[in-house]
Write a protein that holds these residues in place. Structure first.
Motif, short mmCIF file in Angstrom:
data_model
loop_
_atom_site.label_atom_id
_atom_site.label_comp_id
_atom_site.label_asym_id
_atom_site.label_seq_id
_atom_site.Cartn_x
_atom_site.Cartn_y
_atom_site.Cartn_z
N LYS A 1 1.01 -1.55 -0.25
CA LYS A 1 0.21 -0.07 0.07
C LYS A 1 0.60 0.93 0.38
O LYS A 1 0.57 2.69 -0.79
N TRP B 1 -6.56 -0.21 -2.94
CA TRP B 1 -7.21 0.07 -2.42
C TRP B 1 -9.06 -0.07 -2.46
O TRP B 1 -9.34 -0.16 -1.79
N LEU B 2 -9.56 -0.61 -3.48
CA LEU B 2 -10.69 -0.16 -3.39
C LEU B 2 -11.61 -1.86 -3.91
O LEU B 2 -12.96 -1.98 -3.88
N HIS C 1 -7.66 -4.41 -0.34
CA HIS C 1 -7.96 -3.98 1.01
C HIS C 1 -9.68 -4.45 1.30
O HIS C 1 -9.59 -4.15 2.27
N SER C 2 -10.25 -3.12 0.90
CA SER C 2 -11.85 -3.65 1.15
C SER C 2 -11.98 -4.96 0.95
O SER C 2 -13.39 -4.75 2.13
N ILE C 3 -12.23 -5.82 0.24
CA ILE C 3 -12.92 -6.94 -0.01
C ILE C 3 -11.92 -7.73 0.88
O ILE C 3 -11.23 -8.76 0.11
N LYS C 4 -12.22 -8.55 1.86
CA LYS C 4 -10.92 -9.51 2.44
C LYS C 4 -11.03 -10.37 2.72
O LYS C 4 -9.72 -11.90 1.99
N GLN D 1 -8.55 -12.23 0.04
CA GLN D 1 -7.38 -11.50 -0.01
C GLN D 1 -6.46 -12.91 -0.42
O GLN D 1 -5.16 -13.07 -1.04
N MET E 1 -21.62 -2.95 -0.84
CA MET E 1 -20.41 -1.79 -0.53
C MET E 1 -20.48 -0.93 -1.27
O MET E 1 -20.88 -0.73 -2.52
N PHE E 2 -20.04 -0.16 -0.96
CA PHE E 2 -19.87 1.40 -1.03
C PHE E 2 -20.99 1.81 -2.49
O PHE E 2 -20.67 2.50 -3.52
N TYR F 1 -22.02 0.17 -7.18
CA TYR F 1 -20.46 -1.05 -7.10
C TYR F 1 -20.18 -1.73 -7.92
O TYR F 1 -19.37 -1.78 -8.52
#
Ligand SMILES: CCCCCCCCCCCCC/C=C/C(=O)SCCNC(=O)CCNC(=O)[C@H](O)C(C)(C)COP(=O)(O)OP(=O)(O)OC[C@H]1O[C@@H](n2cnc3c(N)ncnc32)[C@H](O)[C@@H]1OP(=O)(O)O
Length: 275
Positions: A102, A140-141, A144-147, A150, A220-221, A235
């Motif tokens: 990041k 980031w979007l 990072h945001s959607i665990k 990963q 989300m978002f 989103y």
């Protein structure tokens, strides 16, 4: 070939420090060729194009930046190799390297906002803009945001592609600025992308694809109607549109790199109509 400033879609020629916030005085805006250094050109009578074009402060700042970025991505590469050797799996890899990723990927915004837009380096604002914003978006979007995504294999695909690319790219810039560009670095810079670009993009697209069910389920978002601004945003559909936008945009980036490759490795004169 044509002077940098004459190429449509490219940033203007480098500016002096008094003219731009991030630049240093330049000695001349004369074109230096594309090989990135006098050592390649074999020109011993005059200072290299880079030294003529950039002042001492700008050269020092760019050199520092590129060394720091090479080191950062090297640290990331070593961390990934060590993780895999110790754990024998990619699961947990992203979590273990996410802070470094990041940091160094976000810092790359400097290249767009400071180097490219200000015209310190003759890079394409459009190409750099698409490249940097899509990476920031992925970091980031998406990741990072959607665990839950990963640990997808596709994350490893783009992580490895980005990392190898950036170590090569930043060391290319560093050695060029120092006028000691080893041929294999130049060769790597203009050959690795042939494989790494499609692999990285495949990793990105597969990761976004894997994120879709979570985004749909969580909402989300997204902004739902009714609300006092009478505005809605989904989103999930944004991600579908983003994936579709790779179809027209990626070939442009790829062919841009192929043109750069012909220019730098084979000395072809290329007049770019638009990036
Ligand atoms: C909001 C959501 C948005 C979503 C958008 C979706 C669509 C996305 C579509 C595609 C997305 C792609 C995502 C990316 C994936 C990957 O990266 S996968 C891994 C493989 N990637 C690559 O191989 C990347 C290859 N591309 C590049 O390297 C590009 O060159 C570039 C970084 C994008 C920059 O382009 P370009 O204009 O060609 O710049 P350069 O040729 O490198 O430089 C031009 C001149 O400027 C000098 N210069 C540039 N930066 C520096 C610096 N930091 N320091 C010193 N000098 C620099 C450079 O040396 C050149 O100078 P000259 O030699 O004098 O010409």
């Amino acid at each position: 070939h044509a002077p940098d400033g004459a190429i449509p879609g490219r940033a203007p020629p480098p500016l002096a420090l008094s003219e731009a916030r991030c630049a240093a005085p330049m000695a001349s805006s004369e074109e230096d060729g594309t090989n990135g250094g006098a050592s390649e050109a074999g020109d011993e009578k005059e200072p290299s194009g880079r030294r003529r074009r950039l002042g001492l402060a700008a050269t020092a700042w760019l050199t520092f930046y590129n060394i720091a970025m090479t080191a950062g991505w090297l640290v990331l590469a070593i961390a990934m190799v060590r993780f895999y050797m110790e754990k024998g799996t990619h699961r947990g890899l992203y979590k273990s390297i996410q802070k470094t990723l990041k940091f160094f990927q976000t810092v790359a915004l400097i290249e767009l906002t400071c180097f490219s837009l200000q015209g310190i380096v003759p890079t394409s604002v459009l190409v750099t803009g698409v490249q940097v914003s899509s990476r920031i978006f992925m970091v980031w979007l998406i990741t990072h945001s959607i665990k839950p995504i990963q640990n997808e294999e596709s994350v490893v695909l783009f992580l490895v592609s980005w990392t190898v690319t950036e170590i090569t790219r930043y060391s290319f810039y560093t050695f060029s600025l120092l006028d000691h560009l080893p041929y294999f670095v130049k060769w790597a810079r203009y050959n690795f992308f042939i494989i790494l670009y499609p692999v990285g993009v495949a990793g990105e697209l597969l990761t976004i694809y894997a994120a879709l069910p979570y985004v749909k389920k969580s909402g989300m978002f997204s902004i739902r109607l009714p609300n006092k601004y009478n505005v809605s945003f989904d989103y999930y559909y944004f991600l579908l549109i983003t994936m579709a936008s790779y179809i027209p945009l990626f070939p442009q980036l790829y062919f841009h790199m192929l043109r750069q490759r012909r220019k730098v490795l084979h000395g072809e004169v290329i007049v770019e109509k638009d990036d």
